[in-house]
Design a protein around this motif. Sequence first.
Motif, PDB file in Angstrom:
ATOM      1  N   PRO A   1       5.232  -7.950   6.717  1.00 51.59           N
ATOM      2  CA  PRO A   1       3.909  -7.471   6.311  1.00 51.59           C
ATOM      3  C   PRO A   1       3.200  -8.547   5.487  1.00 51.59           C
ATOM      4  O   PRO A   1       3.799  -9.548   5.090  1.00 51.59           O
ATOM      5  CB  PRO A   1       4.217  -6.241   5.451  1.00 51.59           C
TER       6      PRO A   1
ATOM      7  N   SER B   1       5.097  -4.899  -5.292  1.00 48.13           N
ATOM      8  CA  SER B   1       6.067  -4.829  -4.206  1.00 48.13           C
ATOM      9  C   SER B   1       7.376  -4.264  -4.740  1.00 48.13           C
ATOM     10  O   SER B   1       7.879  -4.724  -5.765  1.00 48.13           O
ATOM     11  CB  SER B   1       6.315  -6.201  -3.578  1.00 48.13           C
TER      12      SER B   1
ATOM     13  N   ASN C   1       4.270  -2.542  -0.149  1.00 46.77           N
ATOM     14  CA  ASN C   1       3.457  -3.602  -0.733  1.00 46.77           C
ATOM     15  C   ASN C   1       2.018  -3.134  -0.903  1.00 46.77           C
ATOM     16  O   ASN C   1       1.463  -2.487  -0.021  1.00 46.77           O
ATOM     17  CB  ASN C   1       3.427  -4.841   0.171  1.00 46.77           C
TER      18      ASN C   1
ATOM     19  N   ILE D   1      -1.214  -4.963  -0.818  1.00 46.85           N
ATOM     20  CA  ILE D   1      -1.518  -6.319  -0.361  1.00 46.85           C
ATOM     21  C   ILE D   1      -2.874  -6.796  -0.856  1.00 46.85           C
ATOM     22  O   ILE D   1      -3.615  -6.060  -1.500  1.00 46.85           O
ATOM     23  CB  ILE D   1      -1.398  -6.421   1.171  1.00 46.85           C
TER      24      ILE D   1
ATOM     25  N   ASN E   1      -7.005   1.056   1.149  1.00 40.33           N
ATOM     26  CA  ASN E   1      -6.452   1.041   2.499  1.00 40.33           C
ATOM     27  C   ASN E   1      -5.614  -0.204   2.769  1.00 40.33           C
ATOM     28  O   ASN E   1      -5.195  -0.435   3.890  1.00 40.33           O
ATOM     29  CB  ASN E   1      -7.580   1.144   3.533  1.00 40.33           C
ATOM     30  N   ASN E   2      -5.368  -1.011   1.754  1.00 34.85           N
ATOM     31  CA  ASN E   2      -4.564  -2.220   1.924  1.00 34.85           C
ATOM     32  C   ASN E   2      -3.190  -2.038   1.299  1.00 34.85           C
ATOM     33  O   ASN E   2      -2.785  -2.752   0.392  1.00 34.85           O
ATOM     34  CB  ASN E   2      -5.267  -3.434   1.294  1.00 34.85           C
ATOM     35  N   ARG E   3      -2.476  -1.049   1.797  1.00 36.00           N
ATOM     36  CA  ARG E   3      -1.137  -0.773   1.302  1.00 36.00           C
ATOM     37  C   ARG E   3      -0.241  -0.570   2.516  1.00 36.00           C
ATOM     38  O   ARG E   3      -0.576   0.158   3.438  1.00 36.00           O
ATOM     39  CB  ARG E   3      -1.134   0.465   0.404  1.00 36.00           C
ATOM     40  N   VAL E   4       0.913  -1.214   2.521  1.00 36.32           N
ATOM     41  CA  VAL E   4       1.770  -1.180   3.697  1.00 36.32           C
ATOM     42  C   VAL E   4       3.178  -0.754   3.313  1.00 36.32           C
ATOM     43  O   VAL E   4       3.726  -1.190   2.304  1.00 36.32           O
ATOM     44  CB  VAL E   4       1.786  -2.556   4.414  1.00 36.32           C
TER      45      VAL E   4
ATOM     46  N   SER F   1       6.327  -0.970  10.486  1.00 36.13           N
ATOM     47  CA  SER F   1       5.514  -0.956   9.267  1.00 36.13           C
ATOM     48  C   SER F   1       4.258  -0.150   9.539  1.00 36.13           C
ATOM     49  O   SER F   1       3.881   0.079  10.689  1.00 36.13           O
ATOM     50  CB  SER F   1       5.160  -2.375   8.819  1.00 36.13           C
ATOM     51  N   ARG F   2       3.596   0.264   8.473  1.00 35.06           N
ATOM     52  CA  ARG F   2       2.404   1.093   8.618  1.00 35.06           C
ATOM     53  C   ARG F   2       1.511   0.914   7.404  1.00 35.06           C
ATOM     54  O   ARG F   2       1.980   0.913   6.260  1.00 35.06           O
ATOM     55  CB  ARG F   2       2.795   2.563   8.747  1.00 35.06           C
ATOM     56  N   ILE F   3       0.223   0.763   7.642  1.00 37.52           N
ATOM     57  CA  ILE F   3      -0.765   0.747   6.558  1.00 37.52           C
ATOM     58  C   ILE F   3      -1.149   2.187   6.248  1.00 37.52           C
ATOM     59  O   ILE F   3      -1.487   2.952   7.151  1.00 37.52           O
ATOM     60  CB  ILE F   3      -2.002  -0.083   6.938  1.00 37.52           C
TER      61      ILE F   3
ATOM     62  N   THR G   1      -3.377   4.692   3.536  1.00 40.54           N
ATOM     63  CA  THR G   1      -4.347   4.818   2.457  1.00 40.54           C
ATOM     64  C   THR G   1      -3.683   5.429   1.230  1.00 40.54           C
ATOM     65  O   THR G   1      -2.950   6.408   1.333  1.00 40.54           O
ATOM     66  CB  THR G   1      -5.532   5.709   2.890  1.00 40.54           C
TER      67      THR G   1
END
Length: 556
Positions: free
Chosen positions: A164, A185, A200, A202, A208-211, A225-227, A229
């Motif tokens: 990721p 992380s 993470n 990111i 919405n930038n979380r994985v 992996s998946r993004i 919210t």
Amino acid sequence: MRPASSLVFCVVTVLPSFAATFGTVVPAPGGASYSDILFDERRQRLYLSDSSGNRIDVYSTQQRAFLSSIKTDSQPVSVAMSPDGNTLYITAYTGSSLNIVDLTRSTLAVTGRVSLPAGPEGVAVGGDGRVLISTVGNAGQNVLLVYDPSAPSSSNLSNVALTPAAPTPPQLPAPSGNTYASYHSKLITTADGKSIIGANVISGGAANNRVVFIYEVASATVLRSRIVTNLSNVLSVSPDGSKFMAGASLFDTQTLSIVAQQNVANSPFAFPSGANFNTQTNQGGSVFSPDSSTIYSAFNFAPVQNPPANANVTRLLLNDPDNLLIRLGLQLPESLSGRMVMNSAGSTIYALSQSGLITLPLSALTQSPIAQADSQTILLANDQCGVTAGMSSLADSIRNAGAGRLSINVQAYTVPSTGVNGLGGFGGAGGGVIIFPGGVVGVVGGGGLVPVGGPTTPTPTTGTVPIVQTAPSQNGATLNFRYNSRAATKLGTVGPSDFLVQSPEAINIPANIRVYQNNRDADAPGTVIPVQQNISAGETLMDVLQDPVRQKLYIA
């Protein structure tokens, strides 16, 4: 025919409520600067990473005292232990290194260092003994590194090829003083050692930038992996590895689908207006019980009390592991800070807290007073002929499910009808089930909330709030609810009306009691059965199915 009584009176006891709490705060040398905690059950020790003190504090759970600390490279973040329990691994962010401690020695100290190409944050060890390290990366490289302690020093560090995006560098000073939330992380290993779960936040740090990702230990690859919210990196995993918690969300490990989310609709007691589980600094941690029957999760919302509770009083929620239904809420002496660990017997939780460390002796839970109502939902009835006179006044007992003294006070309370949208919000109306002669069944709405002037006592001779009298008992109280004749402006159900139950001695947050008032024609057929839907007015009954073979109703 007997006319409905016009006599209206209301006796509501309102006493100062400084509730008891569960758990013991342990004064810790690192204070609020701890970024991780690890339980070494074999040695009965806790290792706490003091990020600003450049050390690992060691606490003996047997001696109930801190031992000599372990000096580390600059800014230690996370700690992990080898499967055999002999080695401690520590990521040092500013030092850009992995510190290694031999736990078999009588004097604990860093015995090895591995230089890393980027600042590390998370660390976890797979079942094969190899160490996974997450870093903030550099130019998109070195986001996940694998250290193999059995390999020669010249080739013991390798890069995971497909990873990721790198997490955001640490936020310092810590947001709201929560050092755990400074780092973006985190990694956690499943009990069988076959997988490592990571989360993470990111670059940019947008919602919405979380994985979230699953790393397979055997192949040293990221399988999926998946993004997501509002994802949080406050992690815990079930003993069988099939589920994990990331903040307020429960995930399926195989599919990364969200199975359930923390929500005020899942609670039998009130949350503050606008309470939102998504606020990262509100997430105090979570842990699964060894038998997977309960998820313990902590969120830093002060309990609803009148007078108000101190802001640093938080809640430990005991959740159903399938749907996060809140079974019980305990009041803690101070806010938790993002990481909880439990012993293998499930009898004690150790957690990072506002001032360092807190112990929660679950095995002693019932040795303190616990206030529980016989019923959380009551239906009062009235008609012009007195046919339902037996339902015009009903009693509900608040009993002590624990030990010790328990006193009760109760007051009318208006659940917030609006709040944040989506996860954690309020809105809508309640309902029940009506059964007509001949077995015909229908789902009915319960109506909107009745304003009662906020959480204070309503004026005794105004409004349509049910009449309530408290009758204290030796250890608890009986609440006597009476139909309020002022509610009989038309046929149908008025309500719900909610009542806030409080006890200064109880360690739990007592469930609110919801009362409906039904005014009907004396000749109207059918039996109305109120259905408990917890505190949120947004809960409603959607559908009903009759099972004539088993004589059951299934209600959505």
